[in-house]
Design a protein around this motif. Structure first.
Motif: not given
Length: 421
Positions: A45-51, A102-108
């Motif tokens: 995850n290279i965004a700044d929010h959970p995906i 099932d669960q959001p992936l956090h940044p990095d």
């Protein structure tokens, strides 16, 4: 006056640049008529929010051949993930699939995904016509890279074919090597999104390409007889290379020792449930004596030989059936007064393509509150009636319809009802 032509606006579906594929390992298995693709992905995850969603794209021309797509977490204990067929990007002509976590992936953070895809009708004979006693060659065309909307740091693709007799192959810009019956492309580094380079392999493949153009399954439930009666009607076509001349019976009889090296279909084997009884096998002419049925521990087997060898382009149709103890498939819940039937959508689909499957399930007369639960998308579910000589109001019948069926769809359909007759 208007020329009458209509301009259809094309739609581009934006995909957020939220991921980078750190590593991708692809295995393409072309050893059978149904080509399987297993993709192992480590994505970041290279965004700044959970995906919570990962996108996978398939070119439109290839998507027509996609029979099933599944995804899972590649952890110590693999867990299935939901896959949805999302929008179609008409501008780029790609179909979008969405893997939901099932669960959001956090940044990095990284996630390890597995995606499995089954493709039908992607292997083609080349040449398309061959002598009666000759080895068959097939060609497979695909992509050296994963067609991903995300950039990839490192990737490797392996193609596996039936034998080491690989006539030719392309793609990889020299970064490819043959290891027996495998071609290993890569590793490649710093691959851009939506990368495509044609992978083509021309190889030897003995054996037929079996396509069931039509399959009709009839299952009748009898509480009174504690019996499940199954009858299946098959229309089969060999999609392998066709004969370049008329069939020669004398040549066929004299070449029996090399038939296994050709693409002719001479016999079929079907597994039935353990304890199946009263098996029969008939075609348009009548009962076929060149068949053998036996009960084994844990299964029953019907082996059949068609009346003639089925060469490339040839067809054959027949039907077979059997009876089996209903208790192996039906359970009763006392608390709710509900019956639950578990039967596969199809059986014996391994190494076969089923273009169109129709399944009819006939329940006892007088059942109520009938529900159908399927672990795959069906083209249609119809509730109707089935009448026999001794029925007054008719028996409840469910018609299930699905096209492009493969082994991945050989899963139980659950039918529930109350007040069984």
């Amino acid at each position: 006056m208007s020329s009458g032509t209509t301009q259809v606006s094309k739609t581009s579906i934006p995909i957020p640049n939220d991921f980078k594929n750190v590593k991708v390992l692809r295995v393409l298995d072309a050893r059978t008529n149904v080509v399987q693709e297993d993709i192992g992905i480590r994505a970041k995850n290279i965004a700044d929010h959970p995906i919570s969603e990962y996108y996978y794209t398939v070119p439109a021309a290839i998507d027509d051949h996609v029979a099933s797509v599944s995804a899972f977490l590649r952890q110590d204990a693999k867990s299935s993930l939901t896959v949805e067929k999302a929008s179609f990007d008409s501008e780029r002509e790609v179909q979008l699939y969405k893997v939901i976590f099932d669960q959001p992936l956090h940044p990095d953070d990284d996630i390890r995904l597995g995606i499995h895809i089954s493709y039908t009708h992607v292997l083609k004979p080349l040449p398309t016509k061959i002598p009666q006693v000759a080895r068959q060659l097939l060609v497979y065309s695909g992509n050296v890279f994963l067609y991903s909307p995300y950039p990839t740091d490192e990737m490797k693709t392996t193609l596996q074919v039936p034998t080491a007799q690989i006539i030719s192959f392309t793609g990889g810009d020299g970064i490819v090597q043959q290891k027996g019956n495998k071609l290993v492309y890569g590793p490649f580094n710093n691959i851009e999104s939506n990368a495509f380079q044609e992978l083509k392999c021309h190889f030897e493949s003995t054996g037929p390409l079996i396509t069931v153009t039509d399959l009709e399954r009839d299952l009748q439930v009898s509480h009174w007889g504690n019996n499940l009666a199954v009858e299946e009607h098959y229309t089969v076509r060999n999609d392998g290379a066709e004969l370049d001349d008329n069939f020669n019976r004398v040549r066929y009889m004299m070449s029996s020792q090399v038939h296994s090296a050709t693409n002719m279909l001479k016999e079929l084997s079907f597994e039935f449930p353990a304890g199946a009884s009263n098996a029969y096998f008939r075609d348009e002419i009548g009962n076929v004596s060149t068949s053998h049925f036996r009960n084994e521990r844990g299964r029953s087997v019907l082996e059949i030989k068609p009346r003639y060898p089925i060469f490339g382009g040839w067809n054959y149709n027949w039907y077979h059936g059997y009876n089996v103890d209903l208790r192996s498939f039906l359970r009763y819940q006392k608390s709710s007064g509900e019956y639950i039937l578990n039967v596969n959508l199809v059986d014996n689909a391994k190494n076969m393509i089923v273009d169109h499957a129709r399944v009819r399930i006939v329940l006892p007369e007088g059942v109520t509150d009938v529900q159908v639960h399927a672990p795959m998308d069906l083209d249609s579910i119809e509730h109707t009636k089935h009448f026999t000589n001794f029925d007054s109001t008719g028996r409840y019948q469910i018609n299930l319809d699905k096209k492009n069926v493969v082994y991945a769809h050989q899963k139980p359909i659950q039918v529930s009802w109350g007040n069984g007759g």
